[in-house]
Write a protein that holds these residues in place. Sequence first.
Motif, PDB file in Angstrom:
ATOM      1  N   TYR A   1       0.834  -1.209   0.000  1.00 63.70           N
ATOM      2  CA  TYR A   1       0.000   0.000   0.000  1.00 63.70           C
ATOM      3  C   TYR A   1       0.866   1.256   0.000  1.00 63.70           C
ATOM      4  O   TYR A   1       0.611   2.212  -0.741  1.00 63.70           O
ATOM      5  N   ARG A   2       1.898   1.223   0.800  1.00 60.08           N
ATOM      6  CA  ARG A   2       2.774   2.403   0.882  1.00 60.08           C
ATOM      7  C   ARG A   2       3.491   2.645  -0.440  1.00 60.08           C
ATOM      8  O   ARG A   2       3.618   3.782  -0.909  1.00 60.08           O
ATOM      9  N   LYS A   3       3.959   1.526  -1.027  1.00 66.85           N
ATOM     10  CA  LYS A   3       4.666   1.665  -2.294  1.00 66.85           C
ATOM     11  C   LYS A   3       3.745   2.239  -3.357  1.00 66.85           C
ATOM     12  O   LYS A   3       4.150   3.073  -4.168  1.00 66.85           O
TER      13      LYS A   3
ATOM     14  N   PRO B   1       0.690  12.624  -1.231  1.00 64.57           N
ATOM     15  CA  PRO B   1       1.367  13.285  -0.105  1.00 64.57           C
ATOM     16  C   PRO B   1       1.395  12.421   1.152  1.00 64.57           C
ATOM     17  O   PRO B   1       2.214  12.615   2.038  1.00 64.57           O
ATOM     18  N   LEU B   2       0.504  11.413   1.202  1.00 65.61           N
ATOM     19  CA  LEU B   2       0.494  10.546   2.380  1.00 65.61           C
ATOM     20  C   LEU B   2       1.787   9.738   2.471  1.00 65.61           C
ATOM     21  O   LEU B   2       2.192   9.317   3.545  1.00 65.61           O
ATOM     22  N   ALA B   3       2.397   9.504   1.307  1.00 64.15           N
ATOM     23  CA  ALA B   3       3.572   8.652   1.300  1.00 64.15           C
ATOM     24  C   ALA B   3       4.859   9.442   1.478  1.00 64.15           C
ATOM     25  O   ALA B   3       5.948   8.927   1.256  1.00 64.15           O
ATOM     26  N   GLU B   4       4.716  10.672   1.884  1.00 59.64           N
ATOM     27  CA  GLU B   4       5.897  11.526   2.058  1.00 59.64           C
ATOM     28  C   GLU B   4       6.880  10.918   3.056  1.00 59.64           C
ATOM     29  O   GLU B   4       6.478  10.329   4.064  1.00 59.64           O
ATOM     30  N   LYS B   5       8.154  11.086   2.766  1.00 63.20           N
ATOM     31  CA  LYS B   5       9.172  10.546   3.666  1.00 63.20           C
ATOM     32  C   LYS B   5      10.012  11.672   4.256  1.00 63.20           C
ATOM     33  O   LYS B   5      10.097  12.754   3.695  1.00 63.20           O
TER      34      LYS B   5
ATOM     35  N   LEU C   1       6.555   9.602   6.803  1.00 63.82           N
ATOM     36  CA  LEU C   1       6.103  10.540   7.830  1.00 63.82           C
ATOM     37  C   LEU C   1       4.774  10.121   8.438  1.00 63.82           C
ATOM     38  O   LEU C   1       4.537  10.286   9.620  1.00 63.82           O
ATOM     39  N   TYR C   2       3.891   9.641   7.585  1.00 65.17           N
ATOM     40  CA  TYR C   2       2.542   9.369   8.065  1.00 65.17           C
ATOM     41  C   TYR C   2       2.198   7.888   8.074  1.00 65.17           C
ATOM     42  O   TYR C   2       1.168   7.488   8.578  1.00 65.17           O
TER      43      TYR C   2
ATOM     44  N   ARG D   1     -11.026  13.445   4.133  1.00 64.61           N
ATOM     45  CA  ARG D   1      -9.916  13.827   3.262  1.00 64.61           C
ATOM     46  C   ARG D   1      -9.013  12.650   2.990  1.00 64.61           C
ATOM     47  O   ARG D   1      -8.581  11.975   3.878  1.00 64.61           O
ATOM     48  N   THR D   2      -8.743  12.393   1.736  1.00 62.46           N
ATOM     49  CA  THR D   2      -7.707  11.414   1.449  1.00 62.46           C
ATOM     50  C   THR D   2      -6.391  12.150   1.242  1.00 62.46           C
ATOM     51  O   THR D   2      -5.367  11.567   1.028  1.00 62.46           O
ATOM     52  N   VAL D   3      -6.442  13.430   1.288  1.00 63.46           N
ATOM     53  CA  VAL D   3      -5.235  14.240   1.116  1.00 63.46           C
ATOM     54  C   VAL D   3      -4.576  14.397   2.491  1.00 63.46           C
ATOM     55  O   VAL D   3      -4.810  13.612   3.374  1.00 63.46           O
TER      56      VAL D   3
END
Lengths: 433, 423
Positions: free
Chosen positions: B84-86, B94-98, B105-106, B416-418
């Motif tokens: 999922y993360r990949k 933006p959810l996958a921000e590192k 991060l999240y 929000r999915t953002v």
Amino acid sequence: MRKAQGSWEKRILKSLNSMCTELSIPLARKRPVGEQKELLNKWNEMGTDEPDLSLFRPVYAPKDFLEVLINLRNPNYENGDSLSFRTHLGLIQVPLKVKDIPELKEFFVELGLTTGQLGIDDSTQVPPELFENEHVRIGQKVLAEQDSAAAQQYIRQGSPTALRAELWALILNISSQPEDILYYEQLKTNVIQHDLLVDSLIYKDVKLTASNDDYYFVFEDYLYQVLLCFSRDTSVLGHFAYNSASPPKSYIRGKLGLEEYAVFYPPNGVIPFHGFSMYVAPLCFLYHEPSKLYQIFREMYVRFFFRLHSISSHPSGIVSLCLLFETLLQTYLPQLFYHLREIGAQPLRISFKWMVRAFSGYLATDQLLLLWDRILGYNSLEILAVLAAAVFAFRAVNLMEVTSLAAAEAVLADLSTLKVMPLLQIFLFATVT
Amino acid sequence: MAGKVKWVTDIEKSVLINNFEKRGWIQVTENEDWNFYWMSVQTIRNVFSVETGYRLSDDQIVNHFPNHYELTRKDLMVKNIKRYRKELEKEGSPLAEKDENGKYLYLDFVPVTYMLPADYNLFVEEFRKSPSSTWIMKPCGKAQGKGIFLINKLSQIKKWSRDSKTSSFVTQSTKEAYVISLYINNPLLIGGRKFDLRLYVLVSTYRPLRCYMYKLGFCRFCTVKYTPSTSELDNMFVHLTNVAIQKHGEDYNHIHGGKWTVSNLRLYLESTRGKEVTSKLFDEIHWIIVQSLKAVAPVMNNDKHCFECYGYDIIIDDKLKPWLIEVNASPSLTSSTANDRILKYNLINDTLNIAVPNGEIPDCKWNKSPPKEVLGNYEILYDEELAQGDGADRELRSRQGQSQGPKGGRSRDSGRTVLTTWK
């Protein structure tokens, strides 16, 4: 009053001494070095090492104390022979002055219906903009200014959970200076070096009460760390200056009666009774640093809790609280009062233990803390008696139907779902009197 | 109005049976016509298996999704979350921000985990980076703390290395498959003791995702003081919070069972740490539960006859970061104390009210949107349909009831999915 307190103390001391003789355990002894080391290692987990406590019994329980209070009589008092509607039908027969509801309404004016309260006006249905947010903001300001008097006034409306620890410390003037921490460490050293009989009593009390409590079992080890130090803290002796009680005295072996060989026993002059550890337990939700927790507890004890188990005429003393409770009930809920009396269930027999413990262990913790907020705010324990009466009022319908003391106890056995502020508010301000 | 609901179960627990009986439902056997089957995970395997499985009719409901193990098996859960993360990373979400160290991060809420023996070499590489770390070995298919042990030396898991050297290792027998995760050796301690959180989450559908969180979760405390000392790595009373393990400890207390309500935890944290960090913690807990469900949603068989009540196990570390340890498909319905019994009884009661509307014979084609009044102690955790339907003004700001004192977490405005608003 002093005479009664004196003879009560004699009884307690006699009980303690006889336990001592029966079990052949000295009141105090110095620990051998090996034992000292062991205790030091185990300091943070004294709860796990359970010595054999089966032979120890608490020196007394609240109900023993109640019997003493019931038998208090003032030999100078003449109230006329005839029974009238003014005759007090409760258990306490000492004519102390207690407030009635109009006076209580004045005293507790900030609990009124038109003033915001935490415990009522922060519930889910109330938008926080109406009261809570502003109240929190004011609380933060009070803390920033470090204004103890303002804090005391502020907390009458309840304290936000996040600010409570600091507000109480401010009101109690506890500031955790290095010397305070040192003092606590010194007490800890005393504990390590000497073993007191009283320690076993404390141990037993914690095991019987807090360890079994849904809310407080987690903090068992803190309770030992606080109470064992507390019994060695001679600074507590200072409170006997304004306490009708006197600290028990013991004599060095073989020197009975010789004042030069008298010591206070335990060193702090306070013999714990069954349930004593429950005074400390709720504080563990606020302070997790042992020396701060200790200081807060000690201050709470010498300001308030000592009054709950010594005989005096002080308006916050337990005798006055009992009388206040009974008078409120007899005056404002006469039907209920007479009914309970008829079936042999004098209300005080049920509510006494609540008041002696300041409701600790009976209410849910968040409610208890809201209650203790008001004790600090009003610098009085009278609210305990008012709450006790309010609880009876709340459960009056069920109580009217019971026909025995046991059944009455059952109706009032579980207070854990009660919300104290609405109960108090309704009883004081919304009941037709 | 049709007849009474006919129920079957292969789990003999009073909290279940009392709930069925109080609704006036009729008990039948599995061979008869039934409407509601509360089954164990072994049974669900049979019901939906290719060979022996049978078609469920519209008026039949079961309490598990066919391939729930995508979430509830330790190795598959990790696999799905990693996938999922990949995917999010690939989409540039933006959810996958590192962060600068390459950590999400999240979405960094599962401790570093490897499958053994398949990932053995990868694991060794990671282990060597921090050789003083402790790792926890858990068998994939077991529960109640069985078979779990801690290691801090490679030699302790030599057994799994030999197998990875063989070239083909297509099927892993469930018995031997383990996951190894970085052990959280800095758990938040209260009263000096380690604890974990058990939270109940009800999923009525995965696509669209609709899930509810039970407000009355609890903390499970170890009876022994926590110590990260290596000499106590073998002492399961220090490290494992499972009641099945703790109740054999010397100090186990049958009155409170070593359990605290989540509201006690909240009161304690707010009082000692402050309101903001506590609210943030609870928001994060809700967040990681929702993310874990989103991670498996695409691979879940969203059979309309199914609902499921999961037991989420979460550990909080001393920086107040929550970690998802595992998800249980069949959370224990055994009661260790009186309070426990009441809690589980109410849990089943509220679950049934949502899964079987009005207690009547179900029609699995219903929209699975129960009215607010029947939620009981559940609150909406995430409702994908609502989230996508309404716009920015959606106020899921439902404060919790005062029944347990301090407020529970706010349901996140999780439409929000953002970017999440609470980071």
